[in-house]
Design a protein around this motif. Structure first.
Motif, PDB file in Angstrom:
ATOM      1  N   ARG A  55     -52.152  56.744  -0.995  1.00 14.77           N
ATOM      2  CA  ARG A  55     -52.240  58.259   0.100  1.00 14.77           C
ATOM      3  C   ARG A  55     -52.052  57.873   1.549  1.00 14.77           C
ATOM      4  O   ARG A  55     -52.317  58.733   1.832  1.00 14.77           O
ATOM      5  N   GLN A  56     -52.210  56.827   2.390  1.00 10.08           N
ATOM      6  CA  GLN A  56     -51.430  56.462   3.262  1.00 10.08           C
ATOM      7  C   GLN A  56     -49.830  56.400   3.650  1.00 10.08           C
ATOM      8  O   GLN A  56     -49.634  56.687   5.297  1.00 10.08           O
ATOM      9  N   ASN A  58     -46.312  58.822   4.343  1.00  9.45           N
ATOM     10  CA  ASN A  58     -46.192  60.307   4.093  1.00  9.45           C
ATOM     11  C   ASN A  58     -45.209  61.369   3.293  1.00  9.45           C
ATOM     12  O   ASN A  58     -44.097  61.212   3.450  1.00  9.45           O
ATOM     13  N   TRP A  59     -45.542  61.438   1.855  1.00  2.00           N
ATOM     14  CA  TRP A  59     -44.849  62.160   1.444  1.00  2.00           C
ATOM     15  C   TRP A  59     -44.072  63.220   1.429  1.00  2.00           C
ATOM     16  O   TRP A  59     -43.105  63.577   0.917  1.00  2.00           O
ATOM     17  N   VAL A  60     -44.661  64.269   2.553  1.00  2.00           N
ATOM     18  CA  VAL A  60     -43.315  65.369   3.108  1.00  2.00           C
ATOM     19  C   VAL A  60     -42.442  64.264   3.674  1.00  2.00           C
ATOM     20  O   VAL A  60     -41.161  64.913   3.657  1.00  2.00           O
ATOM     21  N   LEU A  61     -42.448  63.502   4.507  1.00  2.00           N
ATOM     22  CA  LEU A  61     -41.229  62.832   4.949  1.00  2.00           C
ATOM     23  C   LEU A  61     -40.304  61.676   3.291  1.00  2.00           C
ATOM     24  O   LEU A  61     -38.810  61.719   3.162  1.00  2.00           O
ATOM     25  N   GLU A 112     -41.165  56.907   9.911  1.00  2.51           N
ATOM     26  CA  GLU A 112     -42.095  56.370   8.854  1.00  2.51           C
ATOM     27  C   GLU A 112     -42.098  54.732   9.111  1.00  2.51           C
ATOM     28  O   GLU A 112     -43.603  54.751   8.792  1.00  2.51           O
ATOM     29  N   LYS A 116     -46.514  53.261  10.544  1.00  2.19           N
ATOM     30  CA  LYS A 116     -47.058  52.464  10.052  1.00  2.19           C
ATOM     31  C   LYS A 116     -47.168  51.451  10.632  1.00  2.19           C
ATOM     32  O   LYS A 116     -48.566  50.563  11.011  1.00  2.19           O
ATOM     33  N   TYR A 202     -45.282  57.841  -3.353  1.00  2.00           N
ATOM     34  CA  TYR A 202     -45.884  59.117  -2.768  1.00  2.00           C
ATOM     35  C   TYR A 202     -46.019  59.936  -3.652  1.00  2.00           C
ATOM     36  O   TYR A 202     -47.094  60.293  -2.989  1.00  2.00           O
TER      37      TYR A 202
END
Length: 205
Positions: A55-56, A58-61, A112, A116, A202
């Motif tokens: 969950r940490q 970024n699924w958009v990226l 990304e 992190k 993701y």
């Protein structure tokens, strides 16, 4: 008179080149298959930690990179078709589009990773050492898998760049385009591997 494209030697070279590429792709599948197997083993061992760590991300990226790679594969496939139709200039343009997509993919991956790392989330960091072990395992696998995949993106882009020079110079034509076809196959594998990476890291978690 036998056309060069259909001569026995030409056919033999074509078949051998195709077989060699498929064997190489098989070894690549084994490499990433091993990484996915490790993922599955540790997911079973640390399901909650993997879910929390996933969950940490970024699924958009990750989604943007998926769209970029799908577009790049389409361009690569169209480049092969263009050469088959003797549209060499169009093929070079499409290969340029594929390489541009590869650059976009790596730029997004850079930001990304930077985000992190900036938050202290990287293998061996104090943040991960102080957290649950499963979270550290997740990010170790994440960096390893996406790092190796990113290297393949760079290699693939360099390969297609070299092939585009060959197309522009007339060394790759409608009568002999195996080099381009094999390069496109390699790129499709790079795309396919990301199609597995994206949901595993993701989305599913």
């Amino acid at each position: 008179m036998t056309h060069p494209e259909h001569s026995p030697d030409k056919h033999k070279d074509y078949a051998g080149a195709k077989l060699g590429m498929w064997l190489f792709l098989f070894t690549e599948i084994l490499l990433f298959g091993g990484l996915f197997l490790l993922y599955a083993v540790y997911l079973r061992r640390y399901p909650q930690e993997f879910a929390s760590a996933g969950r940490q991300l970024n699924w958009v990226l990750g989604g943007a990179n998926t769209v970029i790679l799908l577009t790049s594969s389409l361009c690569a496939a169209m480049a092969v078709t263009a050469v088959q139709r003797d549209e060499l200039r169009r093929s070079v343009q499409l290969l340029g589009g594929t390489i541009l997509c590869a650059a976009g993919f790596m730029v997004i991956k850079y930001f990304e990773w930077s985000a992190k790392i900036g938050h202290g989330i990287y293998p061996g960091s104090e943040h991960l050492k102080s957290g649950p072990p499963g979270e550290s395992v997740f990010f170790s696998l994440y960096y390893m898998t996406t790092g190796i995949h990113g290297l393949h993106v760079l290699i693939g882009a360099a390969l297609l760049g070299w092939i585009s020079v060959k197309v522009k110079g007339g060394a790759v034509t409608s009568e002999d385009y195996i080099l381009l076809e094999n390069g496109a196959l390699y790129w499709h594998l790079v795309d396919l591997i990301w199609i597995f990476i994206f949901p595993l890291y993701y989305l599913i978690l």
